[in-house]
Design a protein around this motif. Structure first.
Motif, short mmCIF file in Angstrom:
data_model
loop_
_atom_site.label_atom_id
_atom_site.label_comp_id
_atom_site.label_asym_id
_atom_site.label_seq_id
_atom_site.Cartn_x
_atom_site.Cartn_y
_atom_site.Cartn_z
N ALA A 84 54.18 84.94 37.31
CA ALA A 84 53.12 84.19 36.64
C ALA A 84 53.66 83.39 35.47
CB ALA A 84 52.02 85.14 36.18
N ALA A 85 54.65 83.95 34.76
CA ALA A 85 55.23 83.25 33.62
C ALA A 85 55.91 81.95 34.03
CB ALA A 85 56.22 84.16 32.90
N ASP A 90 58.82 80.57 41.63
CA ASP A 90 59.77 81.40 42.35
C ASP A 90 59.10 82.32 43.38
OD1 ASP A 90 61.91 80.35 40.95
OD2 ASP A 90 61.83 81.87 39.38
N TYR A 91 57.80 82.15 43.57
CA TYR A 91 57.07 83.01 44.49
C TYR A 91 57.54 82.79 45.93
CZ TYR A 91 53.19 84.79 47.32
OH TYR A 91 52.45 85.46 48.25
N GLN A 103 60.29 85.22 57.90
CA GLN A 103 60.03 84.06 57.07
C GLN A 103 60.05 84.44 55.59
OE1 GLN A 103 58.98 80.83 58.75
NE2 GLN A 103 60.02 82.03 60.33
N SER A 104 60.42 83.47 54.75
CA SER A 104 60.31 83.60 53.30
C SER A 104 59.75 82.28 52.80
CB SER A 104 61.68 83.90 52.67
OG SER A 104 61.57 84.02 51.26
N LEU A 105 58.46 82.27 52.46
CA LEU A 105 57.73 81.02 52.24
C LEU A 105 57.31 80.87 50.78
CD1 LEU A 105 55.43 81.29 55.38
CD2 LEU A 105 57.54 79.98 55.18
N ALA A 204 45.46 84.96 42.60
CA ALA A 204 46.61 84.05 42.58
C ALA A 204 47.93 84.82 42.68
CB ALA A 204 46.60 83.24 41.27
N PRO A 205 48.90 84.22 43.33
CA PRO A 205 48.90 82.86 43.87
C PRO A 205 48.37 82.75 45.29
CG PRO A 205 51.07 83.78 44.11
CD PRO A 205 50.26 84.83 43.41
#
Length: 253
Positions: A84-85, A90-91, A103-105, A204-205
């Motif tokens: 969140a910061a 980077d999510y 997958q890494s989305l 979120a997100p």
């Protein structure tokens, strides 16, 4: 007019209001067995309507208030706070388990996939409802890219919100649905609400929207999706945080 959806929601609210009635309704108790039978009937009824039968949608004029949050509203886990910061730059959503192509989305990756919006009613087990517009990526599109194995039966959603603390550490929310509901045309990985970025209080997100089910199935703060052929190794083996505590796993309405 009183519909089947109203009757099911009313029964669920009456039985689960206050989140306490199931505290001792486990194992072979008469109450647990009664509601397990009702759950089987709900699954059979929904599937009899057809796998792709849609939840009702509404016009924008029916959105008369902000979406009331349910469950956790302000996760405090270190991983979530770090993301969140950085405004979730980077999510990554991990798709793993019984898939041919893990997958890494990122959020940008998800927004680049086909998107859809739907205005639906969120029905909480506590008895309240709220209409909102949700925008996101159909879960079916993400799963298709991951190529589920033929033996996969469920999607397990791990989340960033630590809903309680135990002697062994934080207990994180998790939820699951079967692949029939995962590929339902209204099942979304939602990143926007009412034409704005998803607020933290609303997940979120990224959160799940599985529109023919009660609100606690709509997992928030998604971390990963694991495809599996069994729910036995997750939590207490019932398929979700609340199902482990005596609630219905399917929770269809």
């Amino acid at each position: 007019m009183i519909t089947r959806r109203h009757l099911l929601l009313g029964a669920a609210a009456a039985s689960l209001s206050g989140c306490k009635i199931f505290d001792n309704a486990t194992g072979d108790s008469a109450l647990h067995n009664l509601f397990a039978s009702a759950e089987d009937l709900t699954i059979a009824s929904q599937r009899a309507l057809g796998r792709d039968a849609l939840a009702r949608t509404y016009p924008e004029s029916d959105i008369r208030q902000g979406q009331r949050p349910n469950g956790s509203t302000d996760p405090s886990s270190a991983d979530f706070l770090d993301l969140a910061a950085q405004n979730f730059t980077d999510y990554r959503l991990e798709i793993k388990g019984m898939v041919q192509s893990p997958q890494s989305l990122s959020l940008a990756d998800l927004r680049a996939l086909p998107s859809q919006s739907q205005i639906t009613r969120h029905d909480c087990v506590e008895g309240w409802s709220c209409i909102a517009k949700w925008t996101g990526t159909p879960l079916a599109a993400v799963l298709t890219a991951a190529k589920p194995l033929k033996t996969a039966r469920y999607c397990v959603f791990d989340c960033y919100d630590a809903i309680e603390k135990s002697l062994s550490g934080e207990v994180f929310y998790y939820e699951s649905i079967d692949l029939i509901d995962a590929f339902h045309p209204q099942t979304l990985l939602a990143y926007a609400m009412n034409d704005a970025a998803l607020p933290t209080a609303n997940g979120a997100p990224l959160r799940l929207r599985v529109e023919r089910h009660l609100g606690y199935k709509h997992a928030k703060y998604l971390k990963s999706i694991t495809l599996t052929d069994s729910l036995a190794s997750y939590g207490a083996g019932k398929g979700s945080y609340w199902a482990d505590r005596g609630y219905e796993w399917y929770a269809g309405i």
